[in-house]
Write a protein that holds these residues in place. Sequence first.
Motif, PDB file in Angstrom:
ATOM      1  N   ARG A 108       0.885  -1.046  -0.033  1.00  0.00           N
ATOM      2  CA  ARG A 108      -0.019  -0.047  -0.021  1.00  0.00           C
ATOM      3  C   ARG A 108       0.868   1.216  -0.171  1.00  0.00           C
ATOM      4  O   ARG A 108       0.586   2.166  -0.826  1.00  0.00           O
ATOM      5  CB  ARG A 108      -0.880  -0.117   1.240  1.00  0.00           C
ATOM      6  CG  ARG A 108      -1.923  -1.019   1.278  1.00  0.00           C
ATOM      7  CD  ARG A 108      -3.025  -0.769   2.365  1.00  0.00           C
ATOM      8  NE  ARG A 108      -3.894  -1.917   2.697  1.00  0.00           N
ATOM      9  CZ  ARG A 108      -3.858  -2.810   3.458  1.00  0.00           C
ATOM     10  NH1 ARG A 108      -2.788  -2.887   4.373  1.00  0.00           N
ATOM     11  NH2 ARG A 108      -4.604  -3.839   3.716  1.00  0.00           N
ATOM     12  N   PHE A 109       1.999   1.262   0.889  1.00  0.00           N
ATOM     13  CA  PHE A 109       2.934   2.508   0.906  1.00  0.00           C
ATOM     14  C   PHE A 109       3.653   2.817  -0.252  1.00  0.00           C
ATOM     15  O   PHE A 109       3.436   3.881  -0.760  1.00  0.00           O
ATOM     16  CB  PHE A 109       3.832   2.084   2.028  1.00  0.00           C
ATOM     17  CG  PHE A 109       4.842   3.469   2.203  1.00  0.00           C
ATOM     18  CD1 PHE A 109       4.564   4.534   2.929  1.00  0.00           C
ATOM     19  CD2 PHE A 109       6.247   3.146   1.423  1.00  0.00           C
ATOM     20  CE1 PHE A 109       5.658   5.348   3.110  1.00  0.00           C
ATOM     21  CE2 PHE A 109       7.080   4.167   1.973  1.00  0.00           C
ATOM     22  CZ  PHE A 109       6.701   5.139   2.531  1.00  0.00           C
ATOM     23  N   PHE A 110       4.248   1.698  -0.992  1.00  0.00           N
ATOM     24  CA  PHE A 110       4.913   1.933  -2.231  1.00  0.00           C
ATOM     25  C   PHE A 110       3.985   2.360  -3.465  1.00  0.00           C
ATOM     26  O   PHE A 110       4.300   3.008  -4.233  1.00  0.00           O
ATOM     27  CB  PHE A 110       5.747   0.821  -2.442  1.00  0.00           C
ATOM     28  CG  PHE A 110       6.853   0.728  -1.556  1.00  0.00           C
ATOM     29  CD1 PHE A 110       7.774   1.700  -1.200  1.00  0.00           C
ATOM     30  CD2 PHE A 110       7.288  -0.566  -0.832  1.00  0.00           C
ATOM     31  CE1 PHE A 110       8.932   1.680  -0.503  1.00  0.00           C
ATOM     32  CE2 PHE A 110       8.440  -0.650   0.013  1.00  0.00           C
ATOM     33  CZ  PHE A 110       9.293   0.476   0.294  1.00  0.00           C
ATOM     34  N   LYS A 111       2.855   1.650  -3.375  1.00  0.00           N
ATOM     35  CA  LYS A 111       2.076   2.055  -4.329  1.00  0.00           C
ATOM     36  C   LYS A 111       1.700   3.554  -4.291  1.00  0.00           C
ATOM     37  O   LYS A 111       1.447   4.475  -5.265  1.00  0.00           O
ATOM     38  CB  LYS A 111       0.613   1.234  -4.289  1.00  0.00           C
ATOM     39  CG  LYS A 111      -0.289   1.474  -5.452  1.00  0.00           C
ATOM     40  CD  LYS A 111      -1.611   0.449  -5.564  1.00  0.00           C
ATOM     41  CE  LYS A 111      -2.245   0.585  -6.729  1.00  0.00           C
ATOM     42  NZ  LYS A 111      -3.170  -0.316  -6.840  1.00  0.00           N
ATOM     43  N   LYS A 112       1.267   4.067  -2.976  1.00  0.00           N
ATOM     44  CA  LYS A 112       0.958   5.522  -2.886  1.00  0.00           C
ATOM     45  C   LYS A 112       2.126   6.482  -3.191  1.00  0.00           C
ATOM     46  O   LYS A 112       1.884   7.492  -3.820  1.00  0.00           O
ATOM     47  CB  LYS A 112       0.666   5.462  -1.398  1.00  0.00           C
ATOM     48  CG  LYS A 112       0.094   7.061  -0.920  1.00  0.00           C
ATOM     49  CD  LYS A 112      -0.314   6.981   0.411  1.00  0.00           C
ATOM     50  CE  LYS A 112      -0.828   8.582   0.858  1.00  0.00           C
ATOM     51  NZ  LYS A 112      -1.013   8.577   2.426  1.00  0.00           N
ATOM     52  N   TYR A 113       3.402   6.042  -2.884  1.00  0.00           N
ATOM     53  CA  TYR A 113       4.446   6.786  -3.146  1.00  0.00           C
ATOM     54  C   TYR A 113       5.418   6.278  -4.215  1.00  0.00           C
ATOM     55  O   TYR A 113       6.693   6.300  -4.037  1.00  0.00           O
ATOM     56  CB  TYR A 113       5.232   7.015  -1.810  1.00  0.00           C
ATOM     57  CG  TYR A 113       4.572   7.576  -0.802  1.00  0.00           C
ATOM     58  CD1 TYR A 113       4.336   9.182  -0.759  1.00  0.00           C
ATOM     59  CD2 TYR A 113       3.787   6.991   0.431  1.00  0.00           C
ATOM     60  CE1 TYR A 113       3.512   9.673   0.319  1.00  0.00           C
ATOM     61  CE2 TYR A 113       3.238   7.367   1.451  1.00  0.00           C
ATOM     62  CZ  TYR A 113       3.009   8.948   1.423  1.00  0.00           C
ATOM     63  OH  TYR A 113       2.385   9.435   2.346  1.00  0.00           O
ATOM     64  N   GLN A 114       4.872   5.677  -5.184  1.00  0.00           N
ATOM     65  CA  GLN A 114       5.626   5.147  -6.346  1.00  0.00           C
ATOM     66  C   GLN A 114       6.530   6.061  -7.225  1.00  0.00           C
ATOM     67  O   GLN A 114       7.493   5.766  -7.536  1.00  0.00           O
ATOM     68  CB  GLN A 114       4.725   4.341  -7.319  1.00  0.00           C
ATOM     69  CG  GLN A 114       3.759   4.969  -7.845  1.00  0.00           C
ATOM     70  CD  GLN A 114       2.933   4.209  -8.867  1.00  0.00           C
ATOM     71  OE1 GLN A 114       3.381   3.653  -9.688  1.00  0.00           O
ATOM     72  NE2 GLN A 114       1.729   3.824  -8.410  1.00  0.00           N
ATOM     73  N   GLU A 115       6.165   7.298  -7.069  1.00  0.00           N
ATOM     74  CA  GLU A 115       7.035   8.324  -7.793  1.00  0.00           C
ATOM     75  C   GLU A 115       8.003   8.675  -6.975  1.00  0.00           C
ATOM     76  O   GLU A 115       9.112   8.888  -7.692  1.00  0.00           O
ATOM     77  CB  GLU A 115       6.089   9.710  -8.057  1.00  0.00           C
ATOM     78  CG  GLU A 115       4.935   9.513  -9.009  1.00  0.00           C
ATOM     79  CD  GLU A 115       4.240  10.706  -8.949  1.00  0.00           C
ATOM     80  OE1 GLU A 115       4.759  11.882  -8.552  1.00  0.00           O
ATOM     81  OE2 GLU A 115       3.351  10.797  -9.734  1.00  0.00           O
ATOM     82  N   ILE A 116       8.112   8.656  -5.729  1.00  0.00           N
ATOM     83  CA  ILE A 116       9.388   8.709  -4.942  1.00  0.00           C
ATOM     84  C   ILE A 116      10.280   7.532  -4.817  1.00  0.00           C
ATOM     85  O   ILE A 116      11.532   7.411  -4.815  1.00  0.00           O
ATOM     86  CB  ILE A 116       9.045   9.099  -3.618  1.00  0.00           C
ATOM     87  CG1 ILE A 116       7.976  10.319  -3.486  1.00  0.00           C
ATOM     88  CG2 ILE A 116      10.336   9.552  -2.559  1.00  0.00           C
ATOM     89  CD1 ILE A 116       7.565  10.660  -2.064  1.00  0.00           C
ATOM     90  N   TYR A 117       9.639   6.354  -4.765  1.00  0.00           N
ATOM     91  CA  TYR A 117      10.261   5.052  -4.451  1.00  0.00           C
ATOM     92  C   TYR A 117      10.102   4.078  -5.748  1.00  0.00           C
ATOM     93  O   TYR A 117       9.470   3.223  -5.538  1.00  0.00           O
ATOM     94  CB  TYR A 117      10.019   4.279  -3.296  1.00  0.00           C
ATOM     95  CG  TYR A 117      10.157   5.150  -2.180  1.00  0.00           C
ATOM     96  CD1 TYR A 117      11.282   5.615  -1.454  1.00  0.00           C
ATOM     97  CD2 TYR A 117       9.005   5.856  -1.567  1.00  0.00           C
ATOM     98  CE1 TYR A 117      11.424   6.337  -0.432  1.00  0.00           C
ATOM     99  CE2 TYR A 117       9.102   6.578  -0.384  1.00  0.00           C
ATOM    100  CZ  TYR A 117      10.423   6.922   0.061  1.00  0.00           C
ATOM    101  OH  TYR A 117      10.488   7.620   1.426  1.00  0.00           O
ATOM    102  N   PRO A 118      10.488   4.411  -6.984  1.00  0.00           N
ATOM    103  CA  PRO A 118       9.903   3.811  -8.234  1.00  0.00           C
ATOM    104  C   PRO A 118      10.731   2.247  -8.355  1.00  0.00           C
ATOM    105  O   PRO A 118       9.796   1.298  -8.538  1.00  0.00           O
ATOM    106  CB  PRO A 118      10.663   4.396  -9.307  1.00  0.00           C
ATOM    107  CG  PRO A 118      11.366   5.351  -8.826  1.00  0.00           C
ATOM    108  CD  PRO A 118      11.174   5.770  -7.544  1.00  0.00           C
TER     109      PRO A 118
END
Length: 727
Positions: A108-118
């Motif tokens: 859920r976290f990486f999907k929400k912030y995928q632009e920061i942590y591609p």
Amino acid sequence: MIKITDKTLKDLEFPVVCGQLSQYCVTDLGKEKALKLRPFPTEKEIRFSLAQTQEYKSSALQESTIPNHGFDPITEEIKLLNIKNTILEINGIRRIGFIAQTVNTHKRFFKKYQEIYPKLYETSETVEFTTFINDAIDKIINRFGEVKDDASPLLQQTRRAINRVRGKINSSFSIELSKYNSFGYLDEIKESVVENVRVLAVSAMHRRKVKGSILGNSKTGRIVYIQPEVTLQHSRELNNLQYEEHEEVKRILKTLTEEIRPYRELLIDYQTYLSAIDVVSAKTKYAESMQAILPKITKKRELQLKDAYHPLLYLTNKNSNKETFPQDINLQPDNRIIVISGPNAGGKSITLKTVGLLQIMLQSGMLIPVHEYSRMCFFDKILTDIGDNQSIENHLSTYSYRLKNMKYFLRKVDDKSLFLIDEFGTGSDPELGGALAETFLEVFYEKNAYGIITTHYANLKKMANETEGISNANMLFDARTLEPKFKLHLGEAGSSFTFEVAQKNGIPYSLINRSKKKVERGKIRFDKSIAKLQQERSKLNKTTTALKKKEEKATEEKEKLEETNQRIQQKLEGFQELYDSNQRMIHLGEKIDSLAENFFNNKNKKNLIGEFLKLIAIENSKRKKVNKKQKKQQEQQKKQLEKEAQKEVVEIRKKKKEEKKKEKAIEKEAAAKKVTSFKVNDRVRLEDSRAVGSIDKIEKKKAFVNYGMFTTEVDMSKLELVERAKK
């Protein structure tokens, strides 16, 4: 395909780095992975891993930090799920639920912030998102780790019956306690607990008067512990109900296990994913411990390390509050191979290992302790020959073992290889071994390989000096104190300082003198010339540092002068205003004097008053309204400005005269040194050097300068004339 052998990793002490890395892991599986870390086989995997480490490191600067990834291993549970009809224990099921929940939180976290942590998002997408496992577990097990009463109707009914029976046991025991206590059959303590059962504490003399089961007695035998008969009947009923409860719980857990069993492969993926994230997190913490960064990765074949530290040495010295000396190393197409020479214990091997270890760490997805301006590429092979490596098992001498290594090198080396060889060619006769080492180096050079070697052989130093693409380097050594400076200097071979070091360590001078006589005079002179060049280089470095300080001081003085000049300019403007005001007052006085003269001649008061009022009206139209106090302040300011301006003008004139004198002196010195043309047999020297040689020949603005023991090619613009050739 990148392939680096275990021998290379061992030579460069990479397993020690992995051991330190594992200490930053928070999971057992993460520690195992860290200890087994190896360079990645493809460039794509290296870049991906480096990007992940860099992203995780950047999370410290973000408002949204990466969630916790810690977990207890479920390896045993995964094994049990592979066996039919097995039942997982409650603790094992809870561990499964926790690991599933942790992975879902990450996804859920990486999907929400995928632009920061591609890249981290890309890894999280390799595992499936499902809430079924957690939903199934939460339906059966509560947050205290117990099976819920409503997990099944039968369990709920059984537990209610158990509670009723327990109530009966307590009430019946209380009745019996009151009854026998009133009879005086009980001891002072009245009751106790034996094997988790409430019992009456009956005096031994009255034990036959109490109906029930004897469960024990006190050490003195004065008290007998009896479970009342009525309570005993209810206890048997409780035991039966508890057995039924246990069987029902077992059935429920078996059903839950069967529901989880199809997700066994997914649980393996979950555990693999979280342990991989643990290693990435550990790489970040390890990097922070030595201020490591990600250098610029280039496709061009180059290795430009600026302020590079040996990681293990840096951390060891850091813990001991000792200084670690960084190195600058440069390998590129026109300078592919470096030959490092100089005395032992000067840091040659550490420099060699620094390059290799940093390259291995980078290709394993780790950040490295270098300056941010460093540039690096990837090598398919890293070949090392470091240390003694004498093989007792195979009955090989040091030299035989090294020759075996060279055979492997010759077979494997290519333009995508990095070779690192310590004490190249040692172990045999110096002349014969040196000749063979020179041949090996020629082969490495012909195959366009990149590499660094350390040596004491003069023929290898000479080859490096004469071959384009190979350069000499030395570890700086203080010739006066005979102490190493642990600093690599490119462009010059280094002296071994053999006799000097021997003298410092207490070897009698007479013995050293005898030893010198046993060696060829030319070789001693050659080594002595190199030593002198190093001394000259050391002095030049000191001079350069002093000049830089003077330049910085001159820049500061210039800035101060500019500020002073600006201040004076402002004051001069004020002075100009003061001058203009004085001129106006003089002009006004002249007009009044003219009016007075006219009145003196014609005695016409009416005309005088009219002209005077007209003059006052004209002057008043020019001025602003100013009270007496302001007028007085303005006059004081004008006087002060005038004084300060005069002082500062004098100071500026003095400083400008001094600067002009310095500039003329520098120009004269430069003019004296500068020579536009040279001829064969002219005696010359390099700029800022004391070593003098003669020009043998001149080709294409380059001179071949003969220093006696060796000849070197030098750009004519870097030469200074010492003496013209005699005609």
